[in-house]
Design a protein around this motif. Sequence first.
Motif, PDB file in Angstrom:
ATOM      1  N   ASP A  87      -3.295 -13.027   3.818  1.00  0.00           N
ATOM      2  CA  ASP A  87      -2.673 -12.725   2.529  1.00  0.00           C
ATOM      3  C   ASP A  87      -2.888 -11.265   2.129  1.00  0.00           C
ATOM      4  O   ASP A  87      -1.993 -10.635   1.557  1.00  0.00           O
ATOM      5  N   PHE A  88      -4.068 -10.723   2.436  1.00  0.00           N
ATOM      6  CA  PHE A  88      -4.290  -9.311   2.114  1.00  0.00           C
ATOM      7  C   PHE A  88      -3.382  -8.422   2.949  1.00  0.00           C
ATOM      8  O   PHE A  88      -2.855  -7.417   2.466  1.00  0.00           O
ATOM      9  N   MET A  89      -3.177  -8.800   4.212  1.00  0.00           N
ATOM     10  CA  MET A  89      -2.250  -8.037   5.045  1.00  0.00           C
ATOM     11  C   MET A  89      -0.824  -8.139   4.495  1.00  0.00           C
ATOM     12  O   MET A  89      -0.081  -7.148   4.486  1.00  0.00           O
ATOM     13  N   THR A  90      -0.443  -9.317   4.033  1.00  0.00           N
ATOM     14  CA  THR A  90       0.878  -9.489   3.429  1.00  0.00           C
ATOM     15  C   THR A  90       1.024  -8.593   2.200  1.00  0.00           C
ATOM     16  O   THR A  90       2.046  -7.931   2.017  1.00  0.00           O
ATOM     17  N   LEU A  91      -0.011  -8.563   1.367  1.00  0.00           N
ATOM     18  CA  LEU A  91       0.000  -7.683   0.198  1.00  0.00           C
ATOM     19  C   LEU A  91       0.141  -6.219   0.602  1.00  0.00           C
ATOM     20  O   LEU A  91       0.941  -5.472   0.024  1.00  0.00           O
ATOM     21  N   ALA A  92      -0.639  -5.807   1.599  1.00  0.00           N
ATOM     22  CA  ALA A  92      -0.604  -4.414   2.042  1.00  0.00           C
ATOM     23  C   ALA A  92       0.771  -4.039   2.582  1.00  0.00           C
ATOM     24  O   ALA A  92       1.294  -2.950   2.303  1.00  0.00           O
ATOM     25  N   LEU A  93       1.374  -4.937   3.354  1.00  0.00           N
ATOM     26  CA  LEU A  93       2.706  -4.660   3.890  1.00  0.00           C
ATOM     27  C   LEU A  93       3.758  -4.622   2.781  1.00  0.00           C
ATOM     28  O   LEU A  93       4.679  -3.798   2.811  1.00  0.00           O
ATOM     29  N   ALA A  94       3.617  -5.501   1.790  1.00  0.00           N
ATOM     30  CA  ALA A  94       4.544  -5.489   0.656  1.00  0.00           C
ATOM     31  C   ALA A  94       4.434  -4.175  -0.104  1.00  0.00           C
ATOM     32  O   ALA A  94       5.451  -3.587  -0.518  1.00  0.00           O
ATOM     33  N   VAL A  95       3.211  -3.689  -0.280  1.00  0.00           N
ATOM     34  CA  VAL A  95       2.995  -2.396  -0.941  1.00  0.00           C
ATOM     35  C   VAL A  95       3.620  -1.275  -0.121  1.00  0.00           C
ATOM     36  O   VAL A  95       4.283  -0.378  -0.659  1.00  0.00           O
ATOM     37  N   THR A  96       3.433  -1.323   1.203  1.00  0.00           N
ATOM     38  CA  THR A  96       4.028  -0.313   2.073  1.00  0.00           C
ATOM     39  C   THR A  96       5.555  -0.339   1.970  1.00  0.00           C
ATOM     40  O   THR A  96       6.202   0.713   1.961  1.00  0.00           O
ATOM     41  N   ALA A  97       6.117  -1.532   1.877  1.00  0.00           N
ATOM     42  CA  ALA A  97       7.575  -1.643   1.721  1.00  0.00           C
ATOM     43  C   ALA A  97       8.027  -0.954   0.448  1.00  0.00           C
ATOM     44  O   ALA A  97       8.978  -0.160   0.450  1.00  0.00           O
ATOM     45  N   ALA A  98       7.356  -1.242  -0.657  1.00  0.00           N
ATOM     46  CA  ALA A  98       7.722  -0.624  -1.921  1.00  0.00           C
ATOM     47  C   ALA A  98       7.527   0.889  -1.866  1.00  0.00           C
ATOM     48  O   ALA A  98       8.382   1.659  -2.319  1.00  0.00           O
TER      49      ALA A  98
END
Length: 442
Positions: free
Chosen positions: A65-76
């Motif tokens: 989940d933390f990796m998912t959050l980090a990737l979502a932040v990178t997308a934004a």
Amino acid sequence: MGEISVITVVVDHIPQRLPKLSDEVIPVQIYGLHGRQQGNIATIGSPLIDPIKRLGIYISPTELDFMTLALAVTAADTFVLRKMADDGWTRNIRLKVPLYQPTVWLNQIQNLEKALHFLSGDLWSLEITEGGYSPPDPYSRHHRYRLTHLRGKDCVSLFSGGLDSAIGVIDLIEKDKSPLLISHAYKGDKSRQNYIAKKFLGKFSRFSVNANPLSVNGKTDITMRTRSLNFLAFGAVGAFVVAKVNQLENIPLYVPENGFISINAPLTSRRVGSLSTRTTHPYFLSLIQSIFDAVQIKTTIINPYQFKTKGEMLSECNNQHVLHEIVFSTVSCSKWKRKGKQCGKCVPCLIRRAAFMSSGITDLTLYEYPNLSIVKHDLKNRDDLFALMIAIQRLSTKNVNAWLSDSGPLTLDSVKFDKYKQVFLRGIKEVEEFLQKEGILS
């Protein structure tokens, strides 16, 4: 001053749940195995699932989940262009992302937003929902896939192919550590990282991944202030699998970065925001560590070079033979990807060049702009050089304690604060002596 326009970024692994693309909304599919599903959806994380499966064990939902959050932040961070912000810099980003175990993260939203604001300078509003991506089934030895070798590993270390991270690995191996190297390989990075890694003596393994953000229209923001969040997320995954396979507790996550760059005090007043990155600032790392502790991600983030300059890292490296074999294959330049050559005139390049001179190692790096006397009189290319020259001149009049605080909170411990101050002063001194030798300063 009016309200800053809000851009909403919605991330989901199921494309049917994503909204339509508009001027105010950016839909992003995460972990899509076949890349882009349709022309009006951005993607990120497509190449990640295979290397995750190659780790050979189930990933903890918390680390995933933390990796998912980090990737979502990178997308934004990648798809919301700064030039579209009302002031040309500060974006107001609403990020919506589903997690596999959302309840674990709900009371950390405020801390995450604080860390993101500090890291990127933007306004972040994070919405966490249920229905996130579940940990994928790992490959086993019965599959025809080569698994990442984890047996016998005892730590993880970030490995970018830069000079500091290479020294970090050399020193760990010389101390009889057996690290899992964490590489976030953008285009052009992987072959260089592979070449450097082959020169290391000792046992190590690598977990090399690529977030691979793909926008709808090909336009992306290049500032990438949040890139270190991905590194830390991949590091957390690495720490989990190393601990699980080797039945260890609290695996150290090493973030090798010289203290001068880590603190990154703004060289001039105009560099407080747009030109002063905070990717490994002690305050940011402490924020992430507090989040890790709260959600029980059991790893300790350590920068072993927090109080060393780049020159000191070079001269004190524990295996000078290996260092000399790889040092000129490392990259420090902030602009090298544009031409595949280190420029020699950006702040990281100038600090690199000063470090070589300070350590007594002849710098054989081929720079695009080796002659700084020419750069000094080039109006289009001298900004970073002048910023360092101004910083050197400011030392005689500027309150150094206040100057360091401009980059972010450090510590209330006066002894530790003095250590930050001293590494900053020694770092400035390295650059000053280099510019004097180059005839730039009298």
